[in-house]
Design a protein around this motif. Structure first.
Motif, short mmCIF file in Angstrom:
data_model
loop_
_atom_site.label_atom_id
_atom_site.label_comp_id
_atom_site.label_asym_id
_atom_site.label_seq_id
_atom_site.Cartn_x
_atom_site.Cartn_y
_atom_site.Cartn_z
N SER A 42 0.81 -1.22 0.00
CA SER A 42 0.00 0.00 0.00
C SER A 42 0.84 1.26 0.00
N SER B 129 0.36 -7.61 1.51
CA SER B 129 -0.87 -7.20 0.84
C SER B 129 -1.94 -6.80 1.86
N MET B 130 -2.33 -7.73 2.69
CA MET B 130 -3.36 -7.46 3.70
C MET B 130 -3.04 -8.30 4.92
N LEU C 275 -11.39 -3.74 6.45
CA LEU C 275 -11.12 -3.01 5.20
C LEU C 275 -12.10 -1.88 5.02
N ALA D 9 -11.76 -8.96 0.61
CA ALA D 9 -10.34 -9.15 0.95
C ALA D 9 -9.61 -9.75 -0.25
N GLN E 266 -8.83 -7.04 -2.82
CA GLN E 266 -7.76 -6.15 -2.37
C GLN E 266 -6.40 -6.81 -2.51
N VAL E 267 -6.30 -8.07 -2.13
CA VAL E 267 -5.03 -8.79 -2.26
C VAL E 267 -4.62 -8.91 -3.72
N CYS F 121 0.57 -12.90 1.76
CA CYS F 121 -0.89 -12.96 1.75
C CYS F 121 -1.34 -14.14 2.60
#
Length: 224
Positions: free
Chosen positions: A89, A112-113, A122, A131, A134-135, A152
């Motif tokens: 990010s 990533s998350m 999120l 999710a 987003q990944v 991840c």
């Protein structure tokens, strides 16, 4: 690598980390040193653990302006880490500069998350979609920035592996069948993550907090 297990040494003391790693050394492929350890012991602590002869994964999750992250990456050259994490990010420019500044033998992978987050988390931070979405977005960005791979959860690693065939995929938040989940929200077993394409399996508490860490490490290795 022959053994994908990296033991997360999330302990405040060098002695405790070194003793634990030495005890299970024959059943892991490397050690992960995170922010708690690095902030407490810095370069000296990393050198002490590296003396065991295991690859070092510095899980620093660097996230700042590109110039600052590049400078931080250069500052850890001397530690010769096998893997270093940054946050996807932080954007493409930050990732490009981090990779350019990394040591020749250091893999730079983008977080990533966090596995402690779910879709409600999120949404609370203004990120729409699932999710998984987003990944996948951040994996695309990391790949285009020239990174070596991403971090991840086991829920997404299979899909990421399909679109990024030769990436390095680090999967944390793993729990053996029947183990306590704790503060992790998106977990799978080490075997499932490996089958889905994980390159590195980060395992902490299931080994570190076990009554017999050696037996726990051996049992997890036997499932792979």
């Amino acid at each position: 690598m022959s053994n994908p297990i990296f033991l997360a040494l999330d302990t405040p003391t060098i002695e405790g980390a070194r003793d634990l790693a030495a005890k299970v050394k024959g059943h892991i492929g490397g050690v992960k040193l995170g922010l708690e350890f690095f902030c407490a012991h810095g370069h000296h602590g990393v050198h002490e653990i590296a003396a065991l002869g295991l690859p070092i994964f510095l899980d620093l999750k660097l996230h700042d302006i590109p110039n600052t992250v590049a400078g931080a990456m250069q500052a850890i050259h001397v530690l010769e880490p096998a893997i270093v994490t940054i946050h996807a990010s932080g954007g493409r420019a930050m990732m490009e500069d981090a990779k350019a500044a990394a040591g020749e033998n250091t893999k730079v992978v983008a977080v990533s998350m966090l596995t402690s987050l779910d879709e409600a988390d999120l949404a609370a931070t203004g990120v729409s979609g699932s999710a998984h979405d987003q990944v996948m977005r951040l994996a695309d960005l990391a790949q285009s920035a020239g990174l070596d791979g991403i971090v991840c959860s086991g829920h997404e690693v299979g899909a990421v592996h399909k679109q990024w065939k030769h990436g390095t995929f680090v999967v944390p938040g793993l729990r053996p069948a029947g183990a306590t989940v704790g503060d992790q929200k998106r977990v799978v077993t080490p075997r499932q993550a490996r089958d889905d394409g994980a390159s590195v399996l980060v395992i902490g508490r299931p080994i570190a907090k076990a009554e017999d860490p050696l037996a726990a490490a051996r049992a997890i290795e036997a499932t792979l």
